[in-house]
Design a protein around this motif. Sequence first.
Motif, PDB file in Angstrom:
ATOM      1  N   MET A 127      87.479 145.871  59.518  1.00  0.00           N
ATOM      2  CA  MET A 127      86.545 144.779  59.320  1.00  0.00           C
ATOM      3  C   MET A 127      86.973 143.640  60.242  1.00  0.00           C
ATOM      4  SD  MET A 127      85.969 142.482  55.914  1.00  0.00           S
ATOM      5  CE  MET A 127      87.631 141.897  55.846  1.00  0.00           C
ATOM      6  N   GLY A 128      86.118 143.274  61.155  1.00  0.00           N
ATOM      7  CA  GLY A 128      86.423 142.167  62.042  1.00  0.00           C
ATOM      8  C   GLY A 128      85.414 141.061  61.857  1.00  0.00           C
ATOM      9  N   PHE A 129      85.889 139.859  61.913  1.00  0.00           N
ATOM     10  CA  PHE A 129      85.010 138.692  61.769  1.00  0.00           C
ATOM     11  C   PHE A 129      84.613 138.273  63.172  1.00  0.00           C
ATOM     12  CE2 PHE A 129      84.240 134.131  61.006  1.00  0.00           C
ATOM     13  CZ  PHE A 129      83.233 134.273  60.077  1.00  0.00           C
ATOM     14  N   SER A 130      83.358 138.548  63.551  1.00  0.00           N
ATOM     15  CA  SER A 130      82.945 138.376  64.943  1.00  0.00           C
ATOM     16  C   SER A 130      82.046 137.171  65.178  1.00  0.00           C
ATOM     17  CB  SER A 130      82.225 139.644  65.405  1.00  0.00           C
ATOM     18  OG  SER A 130      81.066 139.829  64.607  1.00  0.00           O
ATOM     19  N   LEU A 131      82.051 136.222  64.297  1.00  0.00           N
ATOM     20  CA  LEU A 131      81.193 135.054  64.466  1.00  0.00           C
ATOM     21  C   LEU A 131      81.785 134.145  65.536  1.00  0.00           C
ATOM     22  CD1 LEU A 131      78.701 133.557  63.474  1.00  0.00           C
ATOM     23  CD2 LEU A 131      80.136 132.433  61.794  1.00  0.00           C
ATOM     24  N   ASN A 132      81.051 133.989  66.634  1.00  0.00           N
ATOM     25  CA  ASN A 132      81.502 133.160  67.745  1.00  0.00           C
ATOM     26  C   ASN A 132      80.606 131.925  67.805  1.00  0.00           C
ATOM     27  OD1 ASN A 132      82.219 131.981  70.126  1.00  0.00           O
ATOM     28  ND2 ASN A 132      81.864 133.774  71.394  1.00  0.00           N
TER      29      ASN A 132
ATOM     30  N   ASP B  39      70.249 129.995  64.688  1.00  0.00           N
ATOM     31  CA  ASP B  39      70.996 131.125  65.244  1.00  0.00           C
ATOM     32  C   ASP B  39      72.315 131.331  64.500  1.00  0.00           C
ATOM     33  OD1 ASP B  39      71.438 133.237  67.156  1.00  0.00           O
ATOM     34  OD2 ASP B  39      72.888 131.905  68.138  1.00  0.00           O
ATOM     35  N   VAL B  40      73.033 130.253  64.256  1.00  0.00           N
ATOM     36  CA  VAL B  40      74.320 130.361  63.548  1.00  0.00           C
ATOM     37  C   VAL B  40      74.099 130.858  62.116  1.00  0.00           C
ATOM     38  CG1 VAL B  40      76.329 129.086  62.697  1.00  0.00           C
ATOM     39  CG2 VAL B  40      75.443 128.616  64.977  1.00  0.00           C
ATOM     40  N   ILE B  41      73.055 130.367  61.448  1.00  0.00           N
ATOM     41  CA  ILE B  41      72.763 130.810  60.079  1.00  0.00           C
ATOM     42  C   ILE B  41      72.480 132.310  60.067  1.00  0.00           C
ATOM     43  CG2 ILE B  41      71.058 130.682  58.211  1.00  0.00           C
ATOM     44  CD1 ILE B  41      70.944 127.636  58.763  1.00  0.00           C
ATOM     45  N   LYS B  42      71.725 132.801  61.038  1.00  0.00           N
ATOM     46  CA  LYS B  42      71.438 134.244  61.119  1.00  0.00           C
ATOM     47  C   LYS B  42      72.726 135.039  61.303  1.00  0.00           C
ATOM     48  CE  LYS B  42      66.796 133.661  62.929  1.00  0.00           C
ATOM     49  NZ  LYS B  42      65.956 133.622  64.128  1.00  0.00           N
ATOM     50  N   ARG B  43      73.628 134.534  62.120  1.00  0.00           N
ATOM     51  CA  ARG B  43      74.901 135.236  62.330  1.00  0.00           C
ATOM     52  C   ARG B  43      75.747 135.231  61.059  1.00  0.00           C
ATOM     53  NH1 ARG B  43      76.941 133.852  68.387  1.00  0.00           N
ATOM     54  NH2 ARG B  43      74.917 133.998  69.405  1.00  0.00           N
ATOM     55  N   ILE B  44      75.757 134.103  60.376  1.00  0.00           N
ATOM     56  CA  ILE B  44      76.512 134.027  59.119  1.00  0.00           C
ATOM     57  C   ILE B  44      75.917 135.001  58.098  1.00  0.00           C
ATOM     58  CG2 ILE B  44      76.987 132.561  57.118  1.00  0.00           C
ATOM     59  CD1 ILE B  44      77.455 130.250  59.073  1.00  0.00           C
ATOM     60  N   GLU B  45      74.594 135.046  58.010  1.00  0.00           N
ATOM     61  CA  GLU B  45      73.959 135.976  57.072  1.00  0.00           C
ATOM     62  C   GLU B  45      74.314 137.421  57.406  1.00  0.00           C
ATOM     63  OE1 GLU B  45      69.871 134.738  57.411  1.00  0.00           O
ATOM     64  OE2 GLU B  45      70.069 133.340  55.709  1.00  0.00           O
ATOM     65  N   ALA B  46      74.362 137.757  58.695  1.00  0.00           N
ATOM     66  CA  ALA B  46      74.747 139.114  59.097  1.00  0.00           C
ATOM     67  C   ALA B  46      76.178 139.420  58.657  1.00  0.00           C
ATOM     68  CB  ALA B  46      74.596 139.281  60.607  1.00  0.00           C
ATOM     69  N   GLU B  47      77.073 138.440  58.842  1.00  0.00           N
ATOM     70  CA  GLU B  47      78.467 138.639  58.402  1.00  0.00           C
ATOM     71  C   GLU B  47      78.549 138.758  56.886  1.00  0.00           C
ATOM     72  OE1 GLU B  47      81.153 139.218  60.175  1.00  0.00           O
ATOM     73  OE2 GLU B  47      80.094 138.997  62.076  1.00  0.00           O
TER      74      GLU B  47
ATOM     75  N   GLY C  12      79.331 128.885  51.640  1.00  0.00           N
ATOM     76  CA  GLY C  12      79.388 127.425  51.649  1.00  0.00           C
ATOM     77  C   GLY C  12      79.046 126.831  53.003  1.00  0.00           C
ATOM     78  N   VAL C  13      79.554 127.460  54.081  1.00  0.00           N
ATOM     79  CA  VAL C  13      79.246 126.979  55.434  1.00  0.00           C
ATOM     80  C   VAL C  13      77.754 127.110  55.694  1.00  0.00           C
ATOM     81  CG1 VAL C  13      79.570 127.460  57.897  1.00  0.00           C
ATOM     82  CG2 VAL C  13      81.543 127.388  56.378  1.00  0.00           C
ATOM     83  N   LYS C  14      77.178 128.230  55.268  1.00  0.00           N
ATOM     84  CA  LYS C  14      75.733 128.422  55.441  1.00  0.00           C
ATOM     85  C   LYS C  14      74.971 127.329  54.699  1.00  0.00           C
ATOM     86  CE  LYS C  14      71.927 131.394  54.198  1.00  0.00           C
ATOM     87  NZ  LYS C  14      71.516 132.526  53.380  1.00  0.00           N
ATOM     88  N   SER C  15      75.376 127.043  53.480  1.00  0.00           N
ATOM     89  CA  SER C  15      74.719 125.993  52.699  1.00  0.00           C
ATOM     90  C   SER C  15      74.825 124.646  53.407  1.00  0.00           C
ATOM     91  CB  SER C  15      75.348 125.923  51.305  1.00  0.00           C
ATOM     92  OG  SER C  15      74.794 124.878  50.564  1.00  0.00           O
ATOM     93  N   ASP C  16      76.007 124.345  53.945  1.00  0.00           N
ATOM     94  CA  ASP C  16      76.196 123.096  54.694  1.00  0.00           C
ATOM     95  C   ASP C  16      75.297 123.044  55.927  1.00  0.00           C
ATOM     96  OD1 ASP C  16      78.124 122.344  52.869  1.00  0.00           O
ATOM     97  OD2 ASP C  16      79.823 122.858  54.170  1.00  0.00           O
ATOM     98  N   LEU C  17      75.201 124.171  56.638  1.00  0.00           N
ATOM     99  CA  LEU C  17      74.357 124.209  57.836  1.00  0.00           C
ATOM    100  C   LEU C  17      72.889 124.037  57.493  1.00  0.00           C
ATOM    101  CD1 LEU C  17      76.047 127.026  59.943  1.00  0.00           C
ATOM    102  CD2 LEU C  17      75.845 124.620  60.556  1.00  0.00           C
ATOM    103  N   VAL C  18      72.449 124.658  56.401  1.00  0.00           N
ATOM    104  CA  VAL C  18      71.060 124.500  55.979  1.00  0.00           C
ATOM    105  C   VAL C  18      70.780 123.026  55.656  1.00  0.00           C
ATOM    106  CG1 VAL C  18      69.404 125.067  54.146  1.00  0.00           C
ATOM    107  CG2 VAL C  18      70.750 126.885  55.221  1.00  0.00           C
ATOM    108  N   ALA C  19      71.719 122.390  54.964  1.00  0.00           N
ATOM    109  CA  ALA C  19      71.549 120.967  54.640  1.00  0.00           C
ATOM    110  C   ALA C  19      71.534 120.117  55.911  1.00  0.00           C
ATOM    111  CB  ALA C  19      72.660 120.505  53.699  1.00  0.00           C
ATOM    112  N   PHE C  20      72.428 120.440  56.864  1.00  0.00           N
ATOM    113  CA  PHE C  20      72.469 119.695  58.121  1.00  0.00           C
ATOM    114  C   PHE C  20      71.193 119.926  58.923  1.00  0.00           C
ATOM    115  CE2 PHE C  20      73.762 119.411  62.668  1.00  0.00           C
ATOM    116  CZ  PHE C  20      73.980 118.050  62.690  1.00  0.00           C
ATOM    117  N   GLN C  21      70.702 121.155  58.913  1.00  0.00           N
ATOM    118  CA  GLN C  21      69.471 121.470  59.607  1.00  0.00           C
ATOM    119  C   GLN C  21      68.304 120.661  59.026  1.00  0.00           C
ATOM    120  OE1 GLN C  21      67.852 125.455  59.002  1.00  0.00           O
ATOM    121  NE2 GLN C  21      67.615 125.631  61.220  1.00  0.00           N
ATOM    122  N   GLU C  22      68.246 120.563  57.719  1.00  0.00           N
ATOM    123  CA  GLU C  22      67.195 119.770  57.076  1.00  0.00           C
ATOM    124  C   GLU C  22      67.346 118.293  57.435  1.00  0.00           C
ATOM    125  OE1 GLU C  22      63.763 118.952  55.361  1.00  0.00           O
ATOM    126  OE2 GLU C  22      64.534 120.971  55.714  1.00  0.00           O
TER     127      GLU C  22
END
Length: 155
Positions: free
Chosen positions: A1-6, A33-41, A87-97
């Motif tokens: 398992m590798g964490f590949s989020l760049n 784009d970052v949210i989609k990558r986080i969701e994939a991970e 949590g990071v995804k939630s923060d990004l969604v809030a920042f995006q809004e």
Amino acid sequence: MGFSLNLSQFLDVVPTTSSAPQGLDLAVEAIDDVIKRIEAEMDLLQPNEFASAGTIQSVSFGGADAAPNLALHYTRAHEVTWKTLRGVKSDLVAFQEACRTAKQQIVLADEDSADQYNRTRTAIEALEAGSDQHQGRWDHQQAQQDQDTTGGEDL
């Protein structure tokens, strides 16, 4: 398992054409784009599935007294990673809004500013037009030219 989020692409986004998104539009797009990558991970790291499919028995860590703790911490680390991504995804969604809201407020401020500018310009043009009248001077000059030399008064 590798964490590949760049995240470097998120930081180094440069528009290539004049029609490319800019400013807050660019931020919203990059965050998407970052949210989609986080969701994939997160799909790869589902803790419920990992509890059964990814469990490593404590004997796999050897026969030492610390083996059960290693197995427990391995499972917990996986869960912590997943929850952190959530949590990071939630923060990004809030920042995006917040970016969307900021953009709306900036657009409204621009529109208000343009409206105020147009009202001010119209008022100044009206003052200019009103102060550019020379009727008094013209009447004065006409009165001087049209003097009745016979002594009669038309007033």
